[in-house]
Design an enzyme around this catalytic site. Sequence first.
Site, PDB file in Angstrom:
ATOM      1  N   HIS A  40       0.839  -1.203   0.000  1.00 60.31           N
ATOM      2  CA  HIS A  40       0.000   0.000   0.000  1.00 60.31           C
ATOM      3  C   HIS A  40       0.872   1.251   0.000  1.00 60.31           C
ATOM      4  O   HIS A  40       0.745   2.104  -0.861  1.00 60.31           O
ATOM      5  CB  HIS A  40      -0.955   0.012   1.187  1.00 60.31           C
ATOM      6  CG  HIS A  40      -1.984   1.102   1.079  1.00 60.31           C
ATOM      7  ND1 HIS A  40      -2.815   1.440   2.113  1.00 60.31           N
ATOM      8  CD2 HIS A  40      -2.313   1.941   0.059  1.00 60.31           C
ATOM      9  CE1 HIS A  40      -3.616   2.435   1.732  1.00 60.31           C
ATOM     10  NE2 HIS A  40      -3.326   2.753   0.486  1.00 60.31           N
ATOM     11  N   HIS A 202       0.607   4.557  19.188  1.00 64.24           N
ATOM     12  CA  HIS A 202       1.017   3.342  18.504  1.00 64.24           C
ATOM     13  C   HIS A 202       0.709   3.445  17.006  1.00 64.24           C
ATOM     14  O   HIS A 202      -0.293   4.055  16.602  1.00 64.24           O
ATOM     15  CB  HIS A 202       0.309   2.124  19.096  1.00 64.24           C
ATOM     16  CG  HIS A 202       1.221   1.230  19.871  1.00 64.24           C
ATOM     17  ND1 HIS A 202       1.667   1.537  21.135  1.00 64.24           N
ATOM     18  CD2 HIS A 202       1.783   0.031  19.556  1.00 64.24           C
ATOM     19  CE1 HIS A 202       2.458   0.569  21.566  1.00 64.24           C
ATOM     20  NE2 HIS A 202       2.551  -0.361  20.620  1.00 64.24           N
ATOM     21  N   SER A 255      -3.010   3.785  22.091  1.00 65.49           N
ATOM     22  CA  SER A 255      -3.520   3.215  20.843  1.00 65.49           C
ATOM     23  C   SER A 255      -4.102   4.307  19.957  1.00 65.49           C
ATOM     24  O   SER A 255      -4.676   5.282  20.453  1.00 65.49           O
ATOM     25  CB  SER A 255      -4.609   2.184  21.151  1.00 65.49           C
ATOM     26  OG  SER A 255      -5.239   1.748  19.967  1.00 65.49           O
ATOM     27  N   GLU A 422       9.406   0.148  24.444  1.00 70.06           N
ATOM     28  CA  GLU A 422       8.093   0.769  24.319  1.00 70.06           C
ATOM     29  C   GLU A 422       7.723   1.257  25.716  1.00 70.06           C
ATOM     30  O   GLU A 422       7.358   0.473  26.588  1.00 70.06           O
ATOM     31  CB  GLU A 422       7.072  -0.228  23.785  1.00 70.06           C
ATOM     32  CG  GLU A 422       7.519  -0.904  22.485  1.00 70.06           C
ATOM     33  CD  GLU A 422       6.420  -1.669  21.801  1.00 70.06           C
ATOM     34  OE1 GLU A 422       5.275  -1.166  21.780  1.00 70.06           O
ATOM     35  OE2 GLU A 422       6.698  -2.765  21.285  1.00 70.06           O
ATOM     36  N   ASP A 584       3.640   3.490  -6.769  1.00 70.71           N
ATOM     37  CA  ASP A 584       3.284   2.658  -5.611  1.00 70.71           C
ATOM     38  C   ASP A 584       3.613   3.322  -4.276  1.00 70.71           C
ATOM     39  O   ASP A 584       3.386   2.735  -3.222  1.00 70.71           O
ATOM     40  CB  ASP A 584       3.926   1.271  -5.716  1.00 70.71           C
ATOM     41  CG  ASP A 584       5.442   1.274  -5.569  1.00 70.71           C
ATOM     42  OD1 ASP A 584       6.016   2.292  -5.157  1.00 70.71           O
ATOM     43  OD2 ASP A 584       6.063   0.224  -5.857  1.00 70.71           O
TER      44      ASP A 584
END
Length: 644
Positions: A40, A202, A255, A422, A584
């Site tokens: 993608h 994240h 998140s 993290e 692309d």
Amino acid sequence: MASTGTGGLVGRGIADITGEIAECGMLGYGMAFQQSAGLHTRLRARAFAFSDGTERLMIVVCDLPLMFGGVVRAVLARLPRGYTESNVMITATHTHCGPGGYAHHALYNGNTGGFRTKTFAAVVDGIVEAALAAHEDLAPAALRLAHGRLENASANRARRAFDRNPAADRALFPGGVDPQTTLLSIERDGRLVGAINWFAVHNTSMTNRNRLVSGDNKGYAGYHWERVLGGCDYLADAPQELITAFAQTNAGDVSPNLNLRPGSGPTEDMAENTRIIGTRQADAAAALADKGRNGEGTSFDLVLDHRITHVDLSDMRVLPAFTGDGRFHRTSGPTGGATSPAGAIPDGPTYFKGFGAERNRVLGALSRGVVYPLSRRLRDAQAPKPMALPASANRVVPLVQRRLPVQLLRIGPLYLIGLPFEVTVNAGLRLRRTVAPILGVAWQDVLVAGYSNAYGHYTTTPEEYDAQMYEGGSTLFGRWQLPALQQIAAGLAEAMRDGRPVERGEPEPDLAGRRFNRGAAAAAPVLAPPGRVFGQPLSLSRTGSVVAAEFVAGHPSTELRRGGTYLEVEREAGADVWTRVADDGDWATRLHWTRGTGPRKRYAVARVEWDTTGAAAGRYRLRFHGDTEDGPFTGVSEAFDVPA
């Protein structure tokens, strides 16, 4: 208008680091079925070199799932004299949809069939290219630092653990997230030419059901500012005018899925969520750049400094000044908790059956009733963690890194604590508050640069650790890991303040030559079906605004086309004259690669998709590029019209 900081040189560089986009396990979620099956958005390394006349420094922000010590070692060996492990920070954005297999520690190659030499080479070569370009681009520049707030791009995914922290700490982050967005902007002749943004979220808007290689929301943020707002063309011959990187900070429990379900929030479409969360980061950063030019940012003369040390976190004595209970404690060897294999539920479901994201009663009872009573030291370091992967496993095969680098960089008024972890929001706060008073700065000007220079999983506060949610279960070196890192960071800050060197420590051994790092098995070959040739167009279709063409394909790993493209969208500009309008690297294009099954397993099809939304009216065609062992090939679709 505020005065502009001067007195330093800054350079920028960007390069492609996309690895194998087909039949390579994707790193991040750890799902066996998540094998790459197309592209993608390409992954890129964005490098920024700094020189104040005395010191040099370089930061490279990479659209990668994780950064590993083996990659850093290989890159440093190819940089010009003057760039060292101390003054170079190589950090990852933490997309979970990039090809894996580029680690030298075995745990991270579990779904890739082993070490992937082509992906490793693509990553290293691209980072080196970006870094060398930044070094060659060094020129006088004006620098500004600005802070802002971004409220609608993140959510705390481990609130039960976060709420165990002291009320005074929680009060600074009432939403359970760190809303601070920080921008370092680079200008030449009054024109913005580069920027590094730090924001804690994240890079998991794309779920583990996605199999297209993607830079996710931070990758889109860079694309949006550079290519949509800035008009840059990644494949143009001229140097890119604007390079903008979106780096991570203390994002361990944060998140982008605002509804706290995979792929949910703001919409129920993971790709659209990627675009929205990325756009919000880019727009907030661009607003800070505008404010800086209007006098609201901090202009500064360039002053650089750096320190690094390597620490064996499996056996570190932590002083009472950092433990918080007035006692000495020790860390222990890397031990995985029972909640670690379960993953973080808001970003991805369980990837090992039998392991819960909140608790594991069987392993909890075994640890409490058998293991911890036999070892007082292990109990002090790791309890109440229900142990799933003991430290002894790491001695049989090097699964994870045990000796880890901790770095401190200064760029004028900004300080970066480079950590291979993290780091949760509140753990980051404690690290920042540890370093800031030593250096005499506000804690907002100290950032935790997580995912940097290596990888050692998570770091939580001791209070969060006791909840043993996913993040605590993945804090490998135990309850006292954060206090140990605070102790190390304080030592680096004191040395920087006093102008003293620090002990380098003993780095992790080089594992590149180990047997299990000699390369995964080659993919099954791909042939053209009888009566057909590679690149031959098979179909052209339109569904709503999306036009798709299918072609006879070879295997994309034959040639990664790094720095190039697998596809092009061309617009007719005259008789037999076609102009490329997309490739692309564009958000509007997608490449799906599919291998046949059964007797057709040796045949493959490439599907090129282009979303025509917003395209100018005209006549277009799709072009597909591939490679075989005999050389490259190209396929061209039928022409089609895009109406006004």
